[in-house]
Write a protein that holds these residues in place. Structure first.
Motif, mmCIF file in Angstrom:
data_model
loop_
_atom_site.group_PDB
_atom_site.id
_atom_site.type_symbol
_atom_site.label_atom_id
_atom_site.label_comp_id
_atom_site.label_asym_id
_atom_site.label_seq_id
_atom_site.Cartn_x
_atom_site.Cartn_y
_atom_site.Cartn_z
ATOM 1 N N LYS C 69 -47.231 -67.301 -69.876
ATOM 2 C CA LYS C 69 -48.431 -66.726 -69.656
ATOM 3 C C LYS C 69 -49.225 -67.207 -70.851
ATOM 4 O O LYS C 69 -50.557 -67.446 -70.972
ATOM 5 N N ILE C 72 -50.359 -70.669 -71.567
ATOM 6 C CA ILE C 72 -50.959 -71.176 -70.646
ATOM 7 C C ILE C 72 -52.598 -70.724 -70.974
ATOM 8 O O ILE C 72 -53.459 -71.255 -70.711
ATOM 9 N N ASP C 73 -52.511 -69.583 -71.219
ATOM 10 C CA ASP C 73 -53.903 -68.950 -71.539
ATOM 11 C C ASP C 73 -54.548 -69.555 -72.702
ATOM 12 O O ASP C 73 -55.903 -69.625 -72.985
ATOM 13 N N GLU C 75 -54.941 -72.550 -73.060
ATOM 14 C CA GLU C 75 -55.362 -74.057 -72.499
ATOM 15 C C GLU C 75 -56.263 -73.808 -71.312
ATOM 16 O O GLU C 75 -55.808 -73.042 -70.568
ATOM 17 N N ASP C 76 -57.417 -74.578 -71.413
ATOM 18 C CA ASP C 76 -58.195 -74.346 -70.210
ATOM 19 C C ASP C 76 -57.937 -75.422 -69.149
ATOM 20 O O ASP C 76 -58.261 -74.987 -67.727
ATOM 21 N N PRO C 78 -56.602 -77.384 -66.137
ATOM 22 C CA PRO C 78 -55.438 -77.126 -65.401
ATOM 23 C C PRO C 78 -54.402 -78.072 -65.496
ATOM 24 O O PRO C 78 -53.252 -77.595 -65.145
ATOM 25 N N GLN C 81 -52.303 -77.380 -68.241
ATOM 26 C CA GLN C 81 -51.734 -76.229 -68.054
ATOM 27 C C GLN C 81 -50.302 -76.341 -67.284
ATOM 28 O O GLN C 81 -49.290 -75.802 -67.387
ATOM 29 N N ILE C 132 -52.795 -71.832 -61.268
ATOM 30 C CA ILE C 132 -53.235 -72.916 -61.854
ATOM 31 C C ILE C 132 -53.963 -73.782 -60.896
ATOM 32 O O ILE C 132 -54.913 -74.304 -61.162
#
Lengths: 193, 193, 193, 193
Positions: C69, C72-73, C75-76, C78, C81, C132
């Motif tokens: 998490k 992934i947060d 990075e914007d 998808p 991600q 995502i």
DNA sequence: GATGAATGAGCTTTCATTCAT
DNA sequence: GATGAATGAAAGCTCATTCAT
């Protein structure tokens, strides 16, 4: 096919299998296979596994007794008779090795089955010895204070234990007949007048 | 509770159960019950059923050997030594009847386990006899042509077979000590110079 | 010694043992030995064998979720991600091989225990993917007709099966990171607008 | 009664019981009861419990492979072939739910038995996918940089994981055939030229 | 809290015996 | 009489769990 044919084949197969595996480890299917009959066929001739062992004892020791008695009857001297018994017993071990193994091993089992079974044939066999000793005492050849019932066991035990080792050992330093002669020699000197 | 306590209890229980039922018919749960432990506890002390039997042999025969050797060492005359061995062996049969039964019966098994197992303790025990005979021959007491390796088997077999009968018979015509004396007497006369 | 020390040691030991033998074949005593504690100690920290497995799941997947998490947060996109998730998952397989094996294998058990247990942590992990995808759909990056709940399973399954083989194979023709990239590439093209 | 009758009955019973309890929790007596035979009868047809599982794999996957191959051979377009594979796989899950559960779960076991067993039938099944992809690449339909050996795992994993959930969930938001179509659609777009 | 000896329920597998063919 | 597939009771052994120390 003679009536007794399968019976005999099964007994012979049982001797082989019992010698190889022992009574408990032997399976009915092993015996059936060895005898080339179906498992179920065995139960047409024997009541159960244990019955095979008992019948085997009775019949095979029966044959041996007949043979020994004949040979002993041809000789008068109790000392010679003892030697004949010993030689015969030992040759039996050599010639019928598998049967001997079975008789030696399974005879000594004392499970609930064996305790019930009084092995009269075996007693008859060993009693040949005590008769010889008794005769020798009557003829003044053997000492009277020797108890025939005890001496027969001692003599048989000496032969039996020696042969047991013979069967188990892979190599031997003396022939089994030499062993028979030495044992009967020691024993005769021991009970001689 | 001593560390060896359970071990010993299980061995003693096994002696009783094996004597009563024979090795194969004896169940682990019988031994466990007799020893007042859980079935699983037996497997904390022994690898398997057969291991109990082997351990029993090793330990119990070990004790016997020690005892016999001590007594024989206190005597110089090989003839007396033979008698001591015989008396000792026979008394053992009488005093430790159940153990004797187990040793006699199961020692002769020839299943796959027993064939693998070289019973060195038993050999050590019987070798006490051949040592005595050898000594007697060196001292000129016993005849040189007697083979000690053969005579030891004969002597042991005589004692063993006699005792086997003693154990199985419900009544006796002579004491087991008389038997021991008569057998060693016969044997000594047989191998005497 | 911290309270959680033994707890952690046991979990780590269980990971190793479960990976080596599987849950059913693993013995409590194996885990105890690996953790260098007594068998009984395990029951001070866990209710039963199964509880170790469940706790192992919860805690270890919990850590992984946190880690993924976070990454992934940062990075914007998808699409990026998804690749991050794939790379992370695959690196996990490589770095925590034993843990991966346990999670993969035992997660699929469906014995009476596993049926009762709703593996919420695992669901939470896989739901990262559907979130995502959902975001990508909202942003017009991914096709709307793709069902996120289905695609998440497909994506996770693709990664999982590939990694499973990776773990079992002794040699590999591509790095596990290449595999992660190719799978997320195929998948993204597949769901792209 | 046909020779294979009991064999087949036992396999079918094993599928049910393994699906219900898992391999380890399943008892031989459960399978025997389900197959309406005696416990011992199972050992006339299989060597041991594990042999039942292996035989089940080999025979049942064998049937499935035959069926899928036939259907795929009737279609030339690799894209259609992928969809056929997916549909077939998913319908299998639906129609042979218990068998599917067993194949999915126990296939992933990694106990000492399973590690020894190379599941060639399963490999053969999954290799159907890589052959399709390879053909598609040769025909210029699929991108050459896609690794067939990797893509086959990804595709199979996607189907497998989705179906696993389908099997476990009590209710569903889409048909299993829709799932098959969506997954093969995503995958085809992903590997398309 | 920690230990590990002890427990005993539970399960796979064997095999003597039966019986339909 | 002969067969051998089927039976099912029986027992050795394992191992999760407990509890006295």
């Amino acid at each position: 096919m003679r009536v007794s044919d399968k019976h005999h084949k099964i007994i012979q197969a049982a001797v082989k299998v019992f010698a190889r595996k022992g009574f408990y480890s032997a399976r009915i299917s092993d015996i059936a296979q060895e005898a080339r009959v179906a498992d179920g066929t065995i139960y047409l001739y024997f009541n159960n596994k244990y019955d095979i062992l008992i019948t085997l004892f009775e019949e095979e020791i029966g044959k041996i007794i007949l043979q020994v008695k004949q040979q002993i009857d041809e000789e008068d001297d109790p000392r010679k008779q003892l030697e004949i018994f010993a030689l015969n017993h030992m040759r039996l071990i050599q010639d019928k090795r598998e049967l001997s193994e079975v008789l030696q091993m399974e005879l000594r089992q004392s499970n609930k089955f064996m305790r019930e079974y009084r092995n009269t044939k075996f007693i008859e066999y060993v009693d040949i010895i005590s008769k010889i000793i008794h005769e020798g005492q009557d003829n003044g050849i053997f000492r009277k204070e020797v108890l025939p019932g005890l001496a027969k066991r001692a003599f048989f035990g000496a032969l039996d234990e020696t042969s047991r080792l013979w069967v188990l050992s892979p190599s031997h330093q003396y022939t089994i007949e030499d062993a028979a002669r030495q044992i009967s020699d020691i024993f005769m000197r021991g009970i001689n007048q």
